[in-house]
Write a protein that holds these residues in place. Structure first.
Motif, short mmCIF file in Angstrom:
data_model
loop_
_atom_site.label_atom_id
_atom_site.label_comp_id
_atom_site.label_asym_id
_atom_site.label_seq_id
_atom_site.Cartn_x
_atom_site.Cartn_y
_atom_site.Cartn_z
N PHE A 55 8.10 -12.53 12.72
CA PHE A 55 6.96 -11.98 13.44
C PHE A 55 7.04 -12.32 14.93
N ILE A 56 7.44 -13.55 15.25
CA ILE A 56 7.62 -13.92 16.66
C ILE A 56 8.72 -13.08 17.29
N SER A 57 9.81 -12.84 16.53
CA SER A 57 10.89 -11.99 17.02
C SER A 57 10.38 -10.58 17.27
N HIS A 58 9.57 -10.06 16.35
CA HIS A 58 9.00 -8.72 16.50
C HIS A 58 8.08 -8.67 17.72
N LEU A 59 7.30 -9.72 17.93
CA LEU A 59 6.43 -9.78 19.10
C LEU A 59 7.24 -9.81 20.39
N GLY A 60 8.33 -10.59 20.38
CA GLY A 60 9.20 -10.63 21.56
C GLY A 60 9.83 -9.29 21.86
N ARG A 61 10.20 -8.56 20.81
CA ARG A 61 10.76 -7.22 21.03
C ARG A 61 9.73 -6.30 21.65
N TRP A 62 8.49 -6.39 21.19
CA TRP A 62 7.43 -5.54 21.71
C TRP A 62 7.13 -5.86 23.18
N LEU A 63 7.21 -7.14 23.53
CA LEU A 63 6.88 -7.56 24.90
C LEU A 63 8.03 -7.35 25.88
N THR A 64 9.27 -7.49 25.42
CA THR A 64 10.41 -7.50 26.34
C THR A 64 11.38 -6.35 26.16
N GLY A 65 11.35 -5.66 25.02
CA GLY A 65 12.36 -4.63 24.75
C GLY A 65 13.68 -5.21 24.30
N ILE A 66 13.71 -6.51 24.00
CA ILE A 66 14.92 -7.20 23.57
C ILE A 66 14.71 -7.70 22.15
N GLU A 67 15.61 -7.33 21.24
CA GLU A 67 15.47 -7.74 19.85
C GLU A 67 16.53 -8.77 19.49
N ILE A 68 16.09 -9.99 19.24
CA ILE A 68 16.98 -11.08 18.84
C ILE A 68 16.51 -11.59 17.49
N HIS A 69 17.36 -11.51 16.51
CA HIS A 69 16.98 -12.00 15.18
C HIS A 69 16.75 -13.51 15.24
N PRO A 70 15.72 -14.02 14.59
CA PRO A 70 15.46 -15.47 14.65
C PRO A 70 16.58 -16.32 14.07
N GLY A 71 17.46 -15.72 13.27
CA GLY A 71 18.57 -16.47 12.73
C GLY A 71 19.74 -16.62 13.69
N ALA A 72 19.77 -15.86 14.76
CA ALA A 72 20.85 -15.95 15.73
C ALA A 72 20.81 -17.30 16.45
N VAL A 73 21.99 -17.76 16.86
CA VAL A 73 22.11 -19.03 17.58
C VAL A 73 22.41 -18.71 19.04
N ILE A 74 21.49 -19.11 19.93
CA ILE A 74 21.62 -18.83 21.36
C ILE A 74 21.84 -20.15 22.09
N GLY A 75 22.89 -20.24 22.88
CA GLY A 75 23.21 -21.46 23.60
C GLY A 75 22.34 -21.65 24.83
N GLU A 76 22.72 -22.61 25.65
CA GLU A 76 21.98 -22.92 26.87
C GLU A 76 22.45 -22.05 28.03
N ARG A 77 21.58 -21.85 28.97
CA ARG A 77 21.85 -21.09 30.20
C ARG A 77 22.35 -19.68 29.90
N VAL A 78 21.83 -19.07 28.86
CA VAL A 78 22.15 -17.67 28.54
C VAL A 78 21.22 -16.77 29.35
N PHE A 79 21.79 -15.80 30.05
CA PHE A 79 21.02 -14.91 30.93
C PHE A 79 21.13 -13.49 30.40
N ILE A 80 20.00 -12.92 30.00
CA ILE A 80 19.94 -11.52 29.59
C ILE A 80 19.34 -10.74 30.76
N ASP A 81 20.19 -10.02 31.51
CA ASP A 81 19.75 -9.33 32.72
C ASP A 81 19.20 -7.95 32.39
N HIS A 82 18.09 -7.60 32.97
CA HIS A 82 17.36 -6.36 32.69
C HIS A 82 16.88 -6.36 31.23
N GLY A 83 17.82 -6.31 30.30
CA GLY A 83 17.50 -6.62 28.92
C GLY A 83 17.08 -5.47 28.03
N MET A 84 16.56 -4.41 28.56
CA MET A 84 16.05 -3.35 27.71
C MET A 84 17.13 -2.83 26.77
#
Length: 282
Positions: A55-84
């Motif tokens: 649900f938090i992932s779905h909310l983030g997609r609605w707010l940002t246009g970026i869909e990241i599954h909560p199971g994905a592993v994201i490291g530090e200092r990752v920059f998603i530019d523009h992002g849509m």
């Protein structure tokens, strides 16, 4: 926690020349918001709160246009530019210092649950706008994926992948194949509030030269290079045949036998080298 948040902000100030202040980054960068929401969703996912994480992932997609599954592993200092339009799948792993542009898909090609379906990005990987990285393979450290490339096989460290399907341009002498060379730039003075932590400074110092983006290479697409090699070879053969034809005609005149050359041997077409080079470009 605060140190990690500061490094998230500082990496954007370091890599995006359009970023003017910490306040602007915090309030106006959807990629940063998506990363922060994903960390919360990932914590829920790994602590058994699967629905809340989704649900938090779905909310983030609605707010940002970026869909990241909560199971994905994201490291530090990752920059998603523009992002849509960015989509990052469940089993994807994004290493420290990676940069991802809009329209990127880190997708899977397998339908088996529990398998490694999505790619693993090493450290400091750049995935340019519109690229699709599909499969459970690895992209090596400091590699770059060119805009709109479709990558379906592993990419070695430091290499650049371009084209559909992507072809690999290997690094030379350990350096990236990217077109942007390291140059000496004047230091950028940031506000005191945006001062990076010691850890962030160490990470930035470990990267050679300046940040380079989009996977634009000095060399052309490997397939185009191969085509140009064939064009040059055909042009050479054309020139040799023309010289041989001249010699045969001269010998025919000297022998007073003008019909010694069969009529079917006469060339009716010519290889248009310049026209084909214009089509290939450069």
């Amino acid at each position: 926690m605060l140190s990690r948040l500061r490094s998230d902000i500082q990496c954007i100030l370091d890599r995006d020349p359009a970023a003017r202040s910490t306040w602007e980054v915090v309030t106006c960068y959807p990629g940063l918001h998506a990363i922060w929401l994903q960390r919360l969703a990932h914590w829920c996912w790994t602590h058994g709160l699967k629905w809340l994480g989704r649900f938090i992932s779905h909310l983030g997609r609605w707010l940002t246009g970026i869909e990241i599954h909560p199971g994905a592993v994201i490291g530090e200092r990752v920059f998603i530019d523009h992002g849509m339009g960015v989509v990052i799948g469940e089993t994807a792993v994004v290493g420290d210092g990676c940069t991802i542009y809009h329209g990127v898909t880190l997708g899977g090609t397998s339908l088996y649950k529990g398998s490694k379906r999505h790619p693993t990005l090493g450290k400091n990987v750049v995935v340019a706008a519109g690229a699709k990285v599909l499969g459970g393979f690895e992209v090596g450290d400091n590699a770059k994926i060119g805009s709109n490339a479709v990558v379906i096989k592993p990419v070695p460290a430091g290499a650049t992948a371009v084209g559909i399907p992507a072809r690999i341009i290997p690094s030379k002498e350990g350096a990236s194949a990217d077109v942007t060379d390291a140059v000496d730039l004047p230091p950028v003075v940031q506000p005191a509030s945006a001062a990076p932590s010691a850890a962030a400074n160490a990470d930035c110092a470990s990267q050679e030269g300046v940040f380079t983006a989009y996977g634009v290479t000095q060399e052309d697409d490997p397939l185009s290079q191969a085509m140009r090699g064939l064009v040059d070879g055909a042009a050479c053969h054309e020139e040799q045949l023309a010289k041989l034809w001249d010699v045969v005609e001269k010998l025919s005149v000297q022998m007073s036998a003008r019909d010694c050359v069969p009529s079917e041997a006469e060339r009716g077409q010519h290889f248009e080298t310049e026209k084909i080079k214009q089509i290939l470009g450069k």
